[in-house]
Scaffold this motif. Structure first.
Motif, PDB file in Angstrom:
ATOM      1  N   ASN A 174       0.828  -1.203   0.000  1.00 55.35           N
ATOM      2  CA  ASN A 174       0.000   0.000   0.000  1.00 55.35           C
ATOM      3  C   ASN A 174       0.867   1.260   0.000  1.00 55.35           C
ATOM      4  O   ASN A 174       0.661   2.186   0.783  1.00 55.35           O
ATOM      5  N   HIS A 175       1.896   1.237  -0.880  1.00 55.82           N
ATOM      6  CA  HIS A 175       2.767   2.400  -1.038  1.00 55.82           C
ATOM      7  C   HIS A 175       2.334   3.180  -2.272  1.00 55.82           C
ATOM      8  O   HIS A 175       1.540   2.705  -3.081  1.00 55.82           O
ATOM      9  N   LYS A 176       2.938   4.351  -2.398  1.00 57.44           N
ATOM     10  CA  LYS A 176       2.744   5.163  -3.591  1.00 57.44           C
ATOM     11  C   LYS A 176       3.177   4.379  -4.839  1.00 57.44           C
ATOM     12  O   LYS A 176       4.087   3.550  -4.746  1.00 57.44           O
ATOM     13  N   TYR A 177       2.554   4.660  -5.966  1.00 56.49           N
ATOM     14  CA  TYR A 177       2.970   4.020  -7.223  1.00 56.49           C
ATOM     15  C   TYR A 177       3.995   4.896  -7.936  1.00 56.49           C
ATOM     16  O   TYR A 177       3.952   6.131  -7.824  1.00 56.49           O
ATOM     17  N   ALA A 178       4.900   4.270  -8.656  1.00 57.21           N
ATOM     18  CA  ALA A 178       5.894   5.019  -9.438  1.00 57.21           C
ATOM     19  C   ALA A 178       5.152   5.877 -10.482  1.00 57.21           C
ATOM     20  O   ALA A 178       4.083   5.479 -10.962  1.00 57.21           O
ATOM     21  N   PRO A 179       5.724   7.033 -10.837  1.00 55.56           N
ATOM     22  CA  PRO A 179       5.025   7.946 -11.756  1.00 55.56           C
ATOM     23  C   PRO A 179       5.102   7.493 -13.217  1.00 55.56           C
ATOM     24  O   PRO A 179       5.711   8.169 -14.060  1.00 55.56           O
ATOM     25  N   ALA A 180       4.462   6.371 -13.501  1.00 53.28           N
ATOM     26  CA  ALA A 180       4.569   5.761 -14.834  1.00 53.28           C
ATOM     27  C   ALA A 180       4.123   6.717 -15.938  1.00 53.28           C
ATOM     28  O   ALA A 180       4.770   6.833 -16.989  1.00 53.28           O
ATOM     29  N   ARG A 181       3.008   7.413 -15.658  1.00 48.92           N
ATOM     30  CA  ARG A 181       2.442   8.294 -16.699  1.00 48.92           C
ATOM     31  C   ARG A 181       3.468   9.354 -17.108  1.00 48.92           C
ATOM     32  O   ARG A 181       3.719   9.592 -18.280  1.00 48.92           O
ATOM     33  N   SER A 182       4.081   9.963 -16.105  1.00 49.34           N
ATOM     34  CA  SER A 182       4.980  11.045 -16.479  1.00 49.34           C
ATOM     35  C   SER A 182       6.264  10.497 -17.101  1.00 49.34           C
ATOM     36  O   SER A 182       6.854  11.136 -17.985  1.00 49.34           O
ATOM     37  N   LEU A 183       6.695   9.304 -16.695  1.00 51.70           N
ATOM     38  CA  LEU A 183       7.868   8.689 -17.349  1.00 51.70           C
ATOM     39  C   LEU A 183       7.589   8.453 -18.838  1.00 51.70           C
ATOM     40  O   LEU A 183       8.394   8.802 -19.707  1.00 51.70           O
ATOM     41  N   ILE A 184       6.430   7.877 -19.115  1.00 52.75           N
ATOM     42  CA  ILE A 184       6.098   7.562 -20.519  1.00 52.75           C
ATOM     43  C   ILE A 184       5.932   8.862 -21.315  1.00 52.75           C
ATOM     44  O   ILE A 184       6.465   8.992 -22.428  1.00 52.75           O
ATOM     45  N   ASP A 185       5.229   9.820 -20.726  1.00 48.98           N
ATOM     46  CA  ASP A 185       4.998  11.078 -21.445  1.00 48.98           C
ATOM     47  C   ASP A 185       6.297  11.836 -21.712  1.00 48.98           C
ATOM     48  O   ASP A 185       6.353  12.687 -22.598  1.00 48.98           O
ATOM     49  N   LYS A 186       7.330  11.530 -20.929  1.00 46.87           N
ATOM     50  CA  LYS A 186       8.630  12.189 -21.154  1.00 46.87           C
ATOM     51  C   LYS A 186       9.576  11.306 -21.962  1.00 46.87           C
ATOM     52  O   LYS A 186      10.795  11.513 -21.950  1.00 46.87           O
ATOM     53  N   ASN A 187       9.026  10.303 -22.637  1.00 50.19           N
ATOM     54  CA  ASN A 187       9.814   9.441 -23.531  1.00 50.19           C
ATOM     55  C   ASN A 187      10.906   8.641 -22.823  1.00 50.19           C
ATOM     56  O   ASN A 187      11.930   8.321 -23.423  1.00 50.19           O
ATOM     57  N   ILE A 188      10.683   8.339 -21.560  1.00 51.64           N
ATOM     58  CA  ILE A 188      11.619   7.468 -20.842  1.00 51.64           C
ATOM     59  C   ILE A 188      11.091   6.034 -20.967  1.00 51.64           C
ATOM     60  O   ILE A 188       9.912   5.785 -20.708  1.00 51.64           O
ATOM     61  N   PRO A 189      11.943   5.100 -21.405  1.00 52.83           N
ATOM     62  CA  PRO A 189      11.446   3.729 -21.568  1.00 52.83           C
ATOM     63  C   PRO A 189      11.059   3.106 -20.234  1.00 52.83           C
ATOM     64  O   PRO A 189      11.820   3.169 -19.269  1.00 52.83           O
ATOM     65  N   VAL A 190       9.871   2.527 -20.205  1.00 54.86           N
ATOM     66  CA  VAL A 190       9.348   1.926 -18.978  1.00 54.86           C
ATOM     67  C   VAL A 190       9.170   0.422 -19.168  1.00 54.86           C
ATOM     68  O   VAL A 190       8.604  -0.017 -20.166  1.00 54.86           O
ATOM     69  N   ALA A 191       9.682  -0.347 -18.207  1.00 51.70           N
ATOM     70  CA  ALA A 191       9.449  -1.794 -18.189  1.00 51.70           C
ATOM     71  C   ALA A 191       8.641  -2.127 -16.938  1.00 51.70           C
ATOM     72  O   ALA A 191       8.716  -1.414 -15.936  1.00 51.70           O
TER      73      ALA A 191
END
Ligand code: NIG
Ligand code: FE
Length: 412
Positions: free
Chosen positions: A301-318
């Protein structure tokens, strides 16, 4: 065995058109071919065509996909799969309001699994891990990275790496071994952690490298575990020994672990629950992949990583499971997709790209696996669903109908 899969309703290729990784809007494009067939020869994809269009002789086994959905095997690029014991008591304590850190301080956490894993024989650890890998295969995972890290002594860390390498030789699953000797400060070094850092740098890492026991070195760069100075020392030594590196970064606190990873050219930084703007900036100007672990945020029940902003900034997400007894007791990649879509604002297509081709890139295997294209390894999953969106939608159900590993139809 040569294999033709015919009559595929949706062939989700996740093609990158040769790039080997997807960033930004590319993550939404799954390269779907409708009504397709796929020919695998000697484990390698030889041909992709319209359904019914590939003609083969009697020696080729023909599998009628019967209008089902085909995806590349999932690549789980972050797991702690080899351990003994379990920690359901800690799960209960968290349900009563205790935090992960409080439980670790009062004798639970990583060190409690270390005690159990040190006591276990290689044979026992192998059996436990083999069973887990079999279940993962049934859920569609054909490549798994496995970290050591529950030994925390030369002898026990090497024992775990030996088990991982035996799995690599003997199991169908493609295994990538990672040395995580710097997972916690062992009890013996409680009062002088730097001596443990020295032991890793002067003895364990050189031994691991010389005997080719691991491809990657990882570290838990975290308050109360390994600070920036210790992390840089261990990771630099690992690079020096010829290993690639990863970091557990920004999970419980943020003091610059991601920036350190980028500075050292890490293949990936993993977790990132508390990633901040500075970390994002660093990642933007790097080749380092951001590996997010939805299961551990969900479970703690921790915070989630900021996936949306990573993807929107063209950082590859796995996306990976982080399967381990403390923070993520789940090895289902489809479940990770569901959490990514419901809790992290990821699109279904992005989650699929993140758990296939980008997971492969996080292991340096993007030229071999992670997408279904001519020349790539035939790791193929047939799902009994009406379309690919159904996989994360109907969560916790296993829709895998067939697993094809390197062109071989497995009986699971
Ligand atoms: O990735 N954060 C460090 N390692 C694991 C947890 C290990 C454990 O609690 O046993 C993780 O979350
Ligand atoms: Fe982890």
């Amino acid at each position: 065995m040569n294999l033709l899969i015919d009559n595929i309703k949706e062939l989700v290729t996740v093609s990158t058109k040769g790039k080997g990784i997807k960033v930004g809007k590319e993550m939404r494009e799954l390269g779907i071919i409708e009504n397709a067939s796929l020919l695998i020869e000697d484990g390698i994809i030889k041909k992709i065509a319209d359904a019914g269009k590939i003609k083969v002789n009697d020696e080729v086994y023909v599998l009628n996909a019967d209008g089902k959905i085909v995806l590349p095997g999932f690549v789980d690029s972050h797991t702690h799969l080899v351990f003994a014991g379990s920690r359901e008591n800690e799960f209960g304590l968290r349900a009563e309001g205790k935090t992960y850190q409080e439980i670790a301080k009062s004798g639970g956490g990583i060190l409690s699994t270390v005690n159990k894993t040190r006591e276990a024989s290689k044979k026992e650890l192998f059996k436990l891990a083999e069973r887990r890998l079999n279940k993962m295969l049934k859920l569609g995972t054909t490549t798994v990275e496995i970290k050591s890290g529950y030994g925390l002594s030369a002898e026990s860390e090497i024992k775990i790496l030996d088990v991982i390498n035996q799995l690599k030789r003997e199991h169908y699953t493609t295994i990538v071994p990672t040395f995580l000797g710097a997972h916690a400060i062992p009890i013996e070094f409680k009062n002088n952690p730097d001596e443990y850092v020295e032991l890793i740098c002067n003895y364990i890492l050189p031994h691991v490298a010389k005997n080719k026991l691991a491809e990657f070195c990882d570290i838990f760069c975290e308050n109360g575990y390994f600070d920036l100075t210790q992390s840089e020392k261990i990771l630099s030594k690992a690079i020096n020994c010829g290993l690639k590196i990863k970091l557990h970064a920004d999970q419980l606190s943020n003091f610059g672990a991601t920036e350190l990873g980028v500075k050292l050219n890490a293949t990936s930084v993993d977790h990132l629950e508390l990633l901040n703007e500075k970390g994002i900036e660093a990642l933007k100007n790097s080749k380092t992949i951001a590996t997010i672990l939805p299961g551990s945020s969900f479970f703690l029940n921790h915070k989630y990583a900021p996936a949306r902003s990573l993807i929107d900034k063209n950082i590859p997400v796995a996306i990976a499971t982080d399967f381990n007894p403390g923070t993520a007791m789940c090895y289902s990649m489809p479940m990770m997709l569901t959490i990514a879509c419901t809790q992290m604002k990821m699109r279904i297509e992005e989650a699929i790209s993140a758990s296939t081709i980008n997971g492969a890139a996080a292991l340096g295997l993007q030229n071999k696996i992670g997408s279904l294209e001519v020349g790539k390894v035939g790791d193929v999953i047939i799902f009994d669903v009406p379309n690919y969106k159904y996989i994360p939608y109907h969560f916790s159900e296993n829709f895998v109908k067939h697993v094809i590993k390197e062109g071989v139809l497995l009986e699971l």
